[in-house]
Design a protein around this motif. Structure first.
Motif, PDB file in Angstrom:
ATOM      1  N   HIS A 107       6.920 -58.940  31.051  1.00  0.00           N
ATOM      2  CA  HIS A 107       7.016 -58.733  29.612  1.00  0.00           C
ATOM      3  C   HIS A 107       7.239 -60.039  28.860  1.00  0.00           C
ATOM      4  N   LEU A 108       6.936 -61.154  29.503  1.00  0.00           N
ATOM      5  CA  LEU A 108       7.054 -62.431  28.789  1.00  0.00           C
ATOM      6  C   LEU A 108       5.677 -62.879  28.325  1.00  0.00           C
ATOM      7  N   PRO A 109       5.591 -63.476  27.153  1.00  0.00           N
ATOM      8  CA  PRO A 109       4.296 -64.046  26.758  1.00  0.00           C
ATOM      9  C   PRO A 109       3.988 -65.256  27.646  1.00  0.00           C
ATOM     10  N   ALA A 110       2.701 -65.550  27.763  1.00  0.00           N
ATOM     11  CA  ALA A 110       2.278 -66.567  28.728  1.00  0.00           C
ATOM     12  C   ALA A 110       2.829 -67.938  28.366  1.00  0.00           C
ATOM     13  N   TRP A 111       3.018 -68.201  27.060  1.00  0.00           N
ATOM     14  CA  TRP A 111       3.438 -69.563  26.706  1.00  0.00           C
ATOM     15  C   TRP A 111       4.816 -69.892  27.226  1.00  0.00           C
ATOM     16  N   VAL A 136       5.902 -69.204  30.179  1.00  0.00           N
ATOM     17  CA  VAL A 136       5.699 -69.735  31.528  1.00  0.00           C
ATOM     18  C   VAL A 136       5.281 -71.202  31.435  1.00  0.00           C
ATOM     19  N   GLY A 137       4.373 -71.484  30.491  1.00  0.00           N
ATOM     20  CA  GLY A 137       3.967 -72.876  30.292  1.00  0.00           C
ATOM     21  C   GLY A 137       5.154 -73.737  29.899  1.00  0.00           C
ATOM     22  N   LEU A 138       5.959 -73.211  28.977  1.00  0.00           N
ATOM     23  CA  LEU A 138       7.148 -73.944  28.535  1.00  0.00           C
ATOM     24  C   LEU A 138       8.062 -74.227  29.706  1.00  0.00           C
ATOM     25  N   TRP A 139       8.216 -73.208  30.554  1.00  0.00           N
ATOM     26  CA  TRP A 139       9.112 -73.380  31.693  1.00  0.00           C
ATOM     27  C   TRP A 139       8.593 -74.461  32.637  1.00  0.00           C
ATOM     28  N   LEU A 140       7.289 -74.397  32.947  1.00  0.00           N
ATOM     29  CA  LEU A 140       6.734 -75.397  33.871  1.00  0.00           C
ATOM     30  C   LEU A 140       6.919 -76.795  33.281  1.00  0.00           C
ATOM     31  N   GLY A 141       6.646 -76.909  31.967  1.00  0.00           N
ATOM     32  CA  GLY A 141       6.793 -78.215  31.328  1.00  0.00           C
ATOM     33  C   GLY A 141       8.226 -78.704  31.398  1.00  0.00           C
ATOM     34  N   GLY A 181       7.240 -69.197  18.041  1.00  0.00           N
ATOM     35  CA  GLY A 181       6.474 -68.515  19.094  1.00  0.00           C
ATOM     36  C   GLY A 181       6.997 -67.114  19.327  1.00  0.00           C
ATOM     37  N   VAL A 182       8.334 -66.975  19.382  1.00  0.00           N
ATOM     38  CA  VAL A 182       8.920 -65.647  19.580  1.00  0.00           C
ATOM     39  C   VAL A 182       8.542 -64.748  18.418  1.00  0.00           C
ATOM     40  N   VAL A 231      15.043 -60.897  24.631  1.00  0.00           N
ATOM     41  CA  VAL A 231      14.929 -61.407  25.996  1.00  0.00           C
ATOM     42  C   VAL A 231      14.062 -62.653  26.016  1.00  0.00           C
ATOM     43  N   VAL A 232      12.984 -62.640  25.250  1.00  0.00           N
ATOM     44  CA  VAL A 232      12.125 -63.835  25.211  1.00  0.00           C
ATOM     45  C   VAL A 232      12.925 -65.022  24.690  1.00  0.00           C
ATOM     46  N   LEU A 233      13.717 -64.777  23.655  1.00  0.00           N
ATOM     47  CA  LEU A 233      14.537 -65.847  23.089  1.00  0.00           C
ATOM     48  C   LEU A 233      15.535 -66.358  24.132  1.00  0.00           C
ATOM     49  N   LEU A 234      16.143 -65.408  24.844  1.00  0.00           N
ATOM     50  CA  LEU A 234      17.131 -65.780  25.863  1.00  0.00           C
ATOM     51  C   LEU A 234      16.493 -66.639  26.953  1.00  0.00           C
ATOM     52  N   ILE A 235      15.322 -66.196  27.418  1.00  0.00           N
ATOM     53  CA  ILE A 235      14.653 -66.942  28.484  1.00  0.00           C
ATOM     54  C   ILE A 235      14.249 -68.320  27.965  1.00  0.00           C
ATOM     55  N   ALA A 236      13.804 -68.360  26.707  1.00  0.00           N
ATOM     56  CA  ALA A 236      13.411 -69.657  26.150  1.00  0.00           C
ATOM     57  C   ALA A 236      14.613 -70.594  26.105  1.00  0.00           C
ATOM     58  N   ALA A 237      15.771 -70.054  25.703  1.00  0.00           N
ATOM     59  CA  ALA A 237      16.980 -70.883  25.668  1.00  0.00           C
ATOM     60  C   ALA A 237      17.342 -71.351  27.073  1.00  0.00           C
TER      61      ALA A 237
END
Lengths: 305, 668
Positions: free
Chosen positions: B35-39, B41-46, B77-78, B92-98
């Protein structure tokens, strides 16, 4: 007893002009049963201080001039075969004296240095299998020259740690030097000094020092200081437990000299530069001379109350 | 921040700690991928790459401007991908981004601890989306990795060895297991104080609140699970298992939907008859508020009510697997009197359309004045005429009932029930369509029924005076094997069962070992949902009651809370050691002394001893020198000389000093 000590200090101050603090620290060091390292340029009064201390306290004095060819036997003594009795007879070396001035200790080889330092630590020497106690009190003042290090063997940190204090006398103040030049003082007046203490009294005073009260709050302060040296990043390494014991012993002696039977934070602060300076190094300069700025930082930043 | 504090906070991060942190982050993010947007994952890899480069000293830490840009970009983005900052998914997206972004600016151990705690929280939110048995087992992995990161961040002998760190983390988890078990058993499950928005499940298949021809046939292609039922007695015959979901009463010529009046809450009149059936249902999330039950549900779960059309409904949609127990009275007499409004709703027909069927209904009515006879004639008609049961019926035009009854004659259950209801209504007999599920697959491994989406069904209820509502199933006349054995048998060889769901294990029921494996696995899941996820509320109370007899549960709860509080109190005592503060009355007074002098411009440096401070103060305030010295001498005597003295003495000295000082308000 304290008046006697005060008059000791005054006597020495008459010989060594304008160095009250250093004289008091030197006496503190002796009362705390520690050894003293004097670090200064030639001609600053190191020998005068040692002589004056020995005379005033009524101690037997010996001077050992350390040179590159000095052997351990020259310090400790040797056994010589006596033809008449057919036995070896031990001739004690200069170390069997109560106050020893080890002059220019860094000129001797490490082997000779360690012979002296072992004697300092153990209070006895073992020569040819026989253990001989050194006289009590036994007090070593070693000197070294901070400049002209060519051909010298600097004392490693482990051996520096055996000196309770490191002091440097420094140039005299203008007035003191004027008095010196006018001939009112100096080594000429040494013979005028009369012994003020004797062995028994000195031993009594030395036994009195550990009874100076150290409260929990003060121990906390010492612990804060020691922990700061161990945890703060600017310190290359922290104070050893021997270092913290030395700090407390010196503080007690200082408090005793000040006429109190308890230690206050100011006592600790008074002896801290002399006790901790040679045991600390800056992380940026671990081979350097020692932590003047580090000690100043400790005095300034570690909570005293 | 003084130098001492910043020094303590700026402890570098050991390599092992960082490694485990990165692994833990990967493991925490994995279950969220669905349920996460693809970006993200990109953010995480970066971010992970950047972090590694920082560790290798190939890249600098982000400066303030970069951080601000990243933060703004992420927020935007969120907002764009989840339509706002509100709601569980956006949160959740915000939390994961943080969680991901914080990694880049981690400099010291304290920052890393923040990342670890964020990780624990993000892991907890994963449970909101997926709480199956496999997921629960999987969550142990990120948990262990997070613990290992926590251990690896401490400067210890372990800091150099990643495996020893992990082993210690595993040991800690094992040690925590008994505590977890105790908390699971005894910790009260409170109702949330606010409604937690459940995850918006996109594409949940299941019954909807209306029915057009083809809807249920669509469901017939889905192998997903709808619910599981465990009977407390013997399993009833298959042909009696009509699971009611809801009643459709309004017909607009093509579409059946719930009548608006049916939303009114008015308990229906019914009479218990025959033997009751007790069973419990574990329902999969349907995102709809209605619950499934056999007719007539005599006892409803706490949160649900029996509506006036005999359906069970709760206030909130079912977004989590739900366990409830029902006792049903299948032979009950339902609304023998009949309420006027219900009967009016059950006779509603569109104004126009399907003339052929209407005419046929009138003719039937003439021939069979008794409702029962008419129903029987209709059923005979379906049985006798060449009607065909199929998942892929031809599309029907505007007069769908006419076309079905007289032309195509091919349909799924919704066609049959819809046509029969129409004809009954046209003949003046109150009737309605009931949707739900029929039958189910028996799992011998756990002795329960599995009801899938392909078991979805629609049947007919009609009303007659004194008899009330009775159910009839026209599909039974056309394809009795659908009712007696199930959809797969009814469809036969020529129509592929679940042919559009090649991955559904239910499709391969003919392969014996695979089927046994599937049923055993399902049994495991059933137990998990029943005994682990469903262990709350009533079930927890019952279990605790069976252990502690009928002890007052409120008392038990109070005792539990009290014992937890006592435990915390002991921990707090051990941490803060209030008895140590006894001597610190002196210190408190000294602080007051300091504050007092600070108001007169005298700040004590941290390293300044009391005596040195007093000397300075006495020089600056010569008029008060005596009082200052009096206090400090007393303080020294008490604190360092060990002189016994009441704190009152010191406080008096302080008061004397205060009186000698001019009164001044200042920064103190």
């Amino acid at each position: 007893m304290r008046t006697r000590l005060e008059s000791c200090l005054q006597s020495i101050d008459r010989v060594l002009l304008g160095k009250e603090l250093q004289v008091r620290l030197a006496l503190t060091c002796l009362l705390a049963r520690g050894h003293l390292l004097l670090e200064d340029l030639p001609g600053m009064g190191k020998t005068t201080l040692s002589h004056a201390l020995a005379r005033v306290l009524g101690l037997g004095f010996q001077r050992i001039q350390f040179t590159a060819d000095l052997l351990p036997g020259d310090i400790l003594g040797t056994s010589v075969f006596d033809r008449e009795s057919g036995q070896f007879v031990f001739y004690p070396g200069p170390i069997f004296a109560e106050l020893i001035l080890a002059d220019e200790i860094n000129r001797a080889t490490p082997k000779s240095q360690s012979a002296l330092l072992e004697a300092m630590e153990e209070g006895q020497v073992t020569i040819e299998g026989a253990t001989r106690p050194l006289p009590a009190p036994f007090f070593v003042i070693a000197t070294q020259n901070p400049v002209s290090q060519g051909g010298t063997f600097a004392l490693p940190e482990s051996q520096l740690d055996r000196f309770l204090m490191r002091l440097s006398l420094g140039y005299p103040a203008r007035a003191a030097e004027r008095a010196l030049l006018m001939g009112g003082s100096g080594r000429q007046r040494l013979p005028e000094l009369a012994p003020i203490l004797d062995h028994a009294l000195l031993a009594e005073i030395q036994a009195e020092i550990p009874r100076v009260r150290v409260s929990d709050a003060l121990v906390d302060y010492v612990l804060r200081l020691v922990e700061a040296t161990r945890s703060q990043p600017q310190f290359a390494w922290g104070l050893s437990p021997r270092g913290s014991l030395a700090l407390l012993a010196a503080s007690r002696a200082w408090a005793f000299l000040a006429g109190r039977d308890y230690v206050i934070p100011e006592d600790v602060q008074a002896v801290l530069p002399a006790v901790a300076g040679h045991r600390l190094r800056e992380r940026a300069d671990p081979a350097g001379h020692g932590g003047g700025t580090l000690v100043q930082w400790l005095l300034r930043e570690v909570a005293a109350v | 921040m003084t130098a001492a504090q910043s020094g303590a906070a700026l402890q570098p991060i050991p390599r092992v700690g960082l490694t485990w942190l990165l692994i833990a982050q990967l493991l925490v993010i994995l279950p969220h991928l669905g349920h996460l947007p693809a970006w993200i994952v990109g953010l995480w890899l970066g971010c992970a790459g950047w972090r590694i480069q920082i560790f290798r000293m190939r890249a600098p830490y982000p400066n303030g401007r970069v951080k601000a840009a990243l933060m703004l970009g992420t927020g935007l983005g969120v907002y764009l991908s989840r339509g706002g900052p509100v709601g569980l998914e956006a949160g959740v997206v915000l939390l994961i981004a943080a969680f991901v972004l914080k990694l880049v600016e981690v400099r010291s151990r304290r920052d890393a601890l923040v990342v670890v705690f964020l990780g624990f929280f993000a892991l907890a939110t994963a449970c909101l989306f997926e709480d199956g048995i496999l997921a629960a087992l999987y969550y142990l992995l990120p948990l262990a990795a997070l613990l290992a990161a926590l251990i690896g961040l401490q400067q210890s002998a372990l800091a150099a060895n990643p495996w020893a760190t992990l082993r210690l983390a595993g040991g800690l988890l094992l040690q925590a297991a008994p505590l977890m078990l105790l908390l699971f058993l005894f910790f009260p499950r409170f109702e949330p104080l606010w409604t937690l928005p459940g995850p918006r499940e996109r594409g949940v298949t299941g019954l909807s609140d209306s029915m057009t021809p083809g809807d249920i046939a669509e469901l017939g292609r889905s192998g997903e699970l709808a619910f599981r039922v465990g009977f407390e007695g013997p399993l009833p015959e298959r042909s009696r298992l009509y699971w009611r979901a809801l009643t459709l009463e309004h017909f607009d010529g093509r579409r059946w939907s719930q009548a608006p009046g049916a939303q009114q809450l008015e308990p229906p009149a019914w009479e218990k008859r025959g033997e009751p059936l007790a069973y419990s249902i574990v329902m999969q999330p349907s995102n709809q508020p209605w619950l499934y039950s056999l007719d007539v549900a005599g006892s409803a779960p706490d949160d649900a009510r029996l509506m006036d059309d005999f359906r069970l409904q709760q206030r909130r949609p079912v977004t989590q697997p739900l366990l409830y127990r029902v006792v049903s009275w299948p032979d009950a007499l339902r609304e023998p009197e009949g309420s006027a409004s219900a009967l009016r709703r059950a006779l509603q027909l569109p104004e126009r359309g399907n003339p052929q069927s209407r005419a046929w209904a009138a003719e039937l009515r003439r021939r069979h004045p008794q409702p029962e006879a008419l129903v029987q004639a209709l059923l005979d008609h379906f049985n006798r005429e060449p009607f065909h049961y199929t998942l892929k019926p031809p599309l029907l035009g505007r007069d769908s009932i006419d076309e079905f009854l007289f032309a195509s004659r091919q349909g799924f259950c919704e066609h049959f029930s819809s046509a029969m209801t129409f004809v009954l209504r046209a003949a003046g007999i109150p009737a309605r369509v009931v949707t739900g599920y029929q039958g189910g697959e028996f799992n011998p491994a756990g002795n329960y029924l599995l009801v899938h989406q392909f078991d979805a069904h629609a049947w007919v209820e009609y009303w007659q005076p004194q008899q009330g509502w009775s159910a009839v199933d026209p599909t039974f006349q056309v394809a009795p094997e659908r009712i007696e054995r199930g959809l797969q048998q009814a469809l036969g060889e020529e129509q592929g069962f679940l042919e559009e769901a090649p991955l559904s294990l239910a499709r391969y029921r003919d392969i014996g070992w695979l089927n046994r494996l599937r049923l055993s696995w399902d049994n495991l899941n059933y137990g998990w949902q029943r005994w682990v996820l469903g262990y709350q509320g009533e079930q927890q109370l019952q279990t605790l009651r069976s252990w502690f007899g009928n002890a007052d549960l409120r008392l038990l709860g109070v005792a539990a809370v009290a014992s937890v509080a006592a435990m915390w109190a002991v921990v707090a005592l051990w941490l803060f050691k209030p008895w140590r503060r006894e001597g610190d009355a002196q210190q408190r007074l000294f602080r007051r002394f300091e504050r007092l002098l600070a108001r007169h411009g005298l700040q004590r440096g941290p390293g300044e001893g009391p005596r040195a401070f007093a000397e300075r103060a006495a020089r600056q305030l010569p008029a008060q020198a005596g009082a200052i010295w009096a206090f400090v001498v007393l303080f020294e005597a008490q604190r360092y000389a060990g002189r016994e003295g009441a704190p009152g003495e010191l406080a008096r000295a302080l008061r004397r000093l205060r009186r000698t000082l001019p009164w001044r308000v200042g920064s103190g």
